[in-house]
Design a protein around this motif. Structure first.
Motif: not given
Length: 251
Positions: A30-40, A62-72
């Motif tokens: 699961g990719l949330s746009g947060g640090l831990d899932s990004a690293v994994v 869900s915040s739009q910034s988290s969705l944008d960060d996950a997309d990026e």
């Protein structure tokens, strides 16, 4: 950064070897746009390439910034991804339980995401990767049979502060590294506000208590805040059940 070069190599070996033991070739997370899932996700992508599927599971909170960060992140690292919203399921349950508080909503959101992820893993014939760090696991800061569930967890022995350092080594998107930790479980939710202290403060005490095994009295003499230490010790023992398989009565 030699330490994190070695850690990265080991965690890549861990992922490849443990998945190979099962006879499977694919993994999902699961990719949330947060640090831990990004690293994994970045660690897994190095090993599994297109056999990794990152699933974004937004809700109405869900915040739009988290969705944008996950997309990026997906764009920058070439991550194979899909989007499955949990909003319809979550709203349906909230409609028949209008008295739900934020804690219940957060736990339900986490379990709906993990239910979705395990179903996708069955469809893809893949293993589910966990994204909980050691700080969260020790404090029980996670949902039982929600985000704490997985088949393999490569970062579960890294404290949150170490995950930050590993993310720098891996070149994780700066927006993800810099933003305050949040699981987006309800409007305005903040990990550190929930816990009452920063991860830096918590990790300093956790490492001394868990790794060095100093007594409470010795830690207070070293300047560790007593109220924070009381909270940490209580959470470690109260939430021990979350770190174990279900206890079975032996007859």
């Amino acid at each position: 950064m030699k330490k994190y070069e070695q850690i990265t190599q080991y965690l890549q070996y861990f992922l490849e070897n443990e998945v190979k033991k099962t006879g499977l070739k694919k993994v999902v997370l699961g990719l949330s746009g947060g640090l831990d899932s990004a690293v994994v996700a970045v660690l897994a992508q190095r090993v599994f390439k297109q056999d990794l599927l990152c699933v974004k599971m937004p809700s109405q909170y869900s915040s739009q910034s988290s969705l944008d960060d996950a997309d990026e992140l997906c764009k920058e690292f070439g991550l194979n991804s899909s989007v499955v919203s949990i909003e319809p399921m979550l709203k349906a349950y909230e409609n028949i339980n209008p008295e739900m508080n934020n804690l219940r909503k957060g736990n339900l959101s986490s379990r709906l995401r993990m239910t979705t992820l395990f179903d996708i893993s069955a469809r893809e014939n893949a293993l589910v990767l966990g994204t909980s760090n050691k700080s969260e696991l020790m404090l029980g800061y996670g949902t039982h049979y929600g985000d704490l569930s997985s088949a393999l967890n490569p970062i579960g022995d890294l404290y949150k502060s170490e995950v930050y350092e590993l993310s720098e080594y891996l070149g994780i998107t700066k927006n993800i590294i810099k933003k305050p930790p949040s699981a987006d479980l309800w409007d305005g939710q903040s990990d550190e506000e929930d816990l009452g202290y920063t991860y830096k403060q918590l990790d300093e005490a956790l490492k001394i208590y868990v790794e060095d095994r100093l007594s409470k009295e010795a830690m207070i003499k070293q300047g560790i805040d007593k109220d924070m230490l009381d909270m940490i010790i209580k959470r470690i023992f109260t939430n021990q059940f979350k770190r174990k398989m279900p206890l079975i009565a032996k007859l």
